[in-house]
Design a protein around this motif. Structure first.
Motif, short mmCIF file in Angstrom:
data_model
loop_
_atom_site.label_atom_id
_atom_site.label_comp_id
_atom_site.label_asym_id
_atom_site.label_seq_id
_atom_site.Cartn_x
_atom_site.Cartn_y
_atom_site.Cartn_z
N LYS A 66 0.84 -1.20 0.00
CA LYS A 66 0.00 0.00 0.00
C LYS A 66 0.88 1.25 0.00
N ASN A 67 0.36 2.34 -0.59
CA ASN A 67 1.08 3.60 -0.53
C ASN A 67 0.68 4.35 0.74
N GLN A 68 1.17 5.57 0.89
CA GLN A 68 0.93 6.34 2.11
C GLN A 68 -0.55 6.66 2.34
N TYR A 69 -1.36 6.56 1.28
CA TYR A 69 -2.79 6.86 1.40
C TYR A 69 -3.63 5.60 1.61
N GLY A 70 -2.99 4.44 1.66
CA GLY A 70 -3.71 3.19 1.87
C GLY A 70 -4.20 2.54 0.58
N ASP A 71 -3.83 3.11 -0.56
CA ASP A 71 -4.21 2.52 -1.85
C ASP A 71 -3.14 1.53 -2.29
N MET A 73 -0.22 0.03 -4.21
CA MET A 73 0.89 0.66 -4.93
C MET A 73 0.97 0.02 -6.32
N ASN A 158 4.72 -2.52 10.91
CA ASN A 158 4.38 -1.22 10.34
C ASN A 158 3.98 -1.38 8.88
N ASN A 159 2.80 -0.90 8.53
CA ASN A 159 2.31 -0.94 7.15
C ASN A 159 2.27 -2.35 6.57
#
Length: 168
Positions: A66-71, A73, A158-159
């Protein structure tokens, strides 16, 4: 000559008085500091009981990064896939932890070493934060939430998606 002698005597007396008071204050501060330092050190180095030490195993299923916005990548029109990983945590005395990660697609291995600390202990669970390093710039942190009764739990990174672990 008498004035110079009296001036030197007064200055010497004041200097001795000031340094004498300063030392006694530092000694009293130093006398109380070790007790406080010992308490703080004891809290930081609090280890796990022997029943919680040992190997914890879990498999993180593959997922899309996922990217920083949760979408998801996307690179060149393709979602970035992270393969399934086999995790083996080894919790040792002295707040030492080791981790072996095995990529289940190509069987490559990565090894990490580090320390753990107890974040919380509740009636049924213990939360442990593992701070790790591979010595080459990768420094992941994982939180293991372990059920006290059956030594099963959840690993959270994390993430990354969380996954189940259990003591072997």
């Amino acid at each position: 000559m008498k004035i110079i002698f009296k001036s030197i005597l007064i200055i010497s007396t004041l200097t001795i008085t000031l340094f004498g008071c300063g030392n006694s204050n530092q000694e009293s501060t130093n006398n109380s500091s070790p007790n406080e330092s010992e308490k703080i050190s004891a809290d930081k180095t609090e280890g796990l009981s022997a029943e919680f030490l040992g190997n914890y195993h879990g498999i993180q299923p593959s997922y899309f990064m996922k990217n920083q916005y949760g979408d998801d990548m996307v690179i060149n029109g393709n979602k970035v896939s992270v393969p399934s990983i086999d995790y083996k945590f080894l919790l040792k005395d002295g707040n030492v932890v080791s981790l072996q990660q095995i990529n289940l697609e190509d069987n490559s291995r990565v090894y990490y070493d580090g320390t753990y600390k107890i974040i919380s202990q509740e009636n049924n669970t213990t939360k442990i934060e593992c701070s790790l390093s591979d010595g080459q710039g990768s420094n992941p942190t994982y939180v293991l939430t372990i059920n006290k009764s059956d030594k099963k739990g959840i690993c959270t990174g994390n993430n990354e998606p969380e996954f189940s672990i259990e003591k072997k």
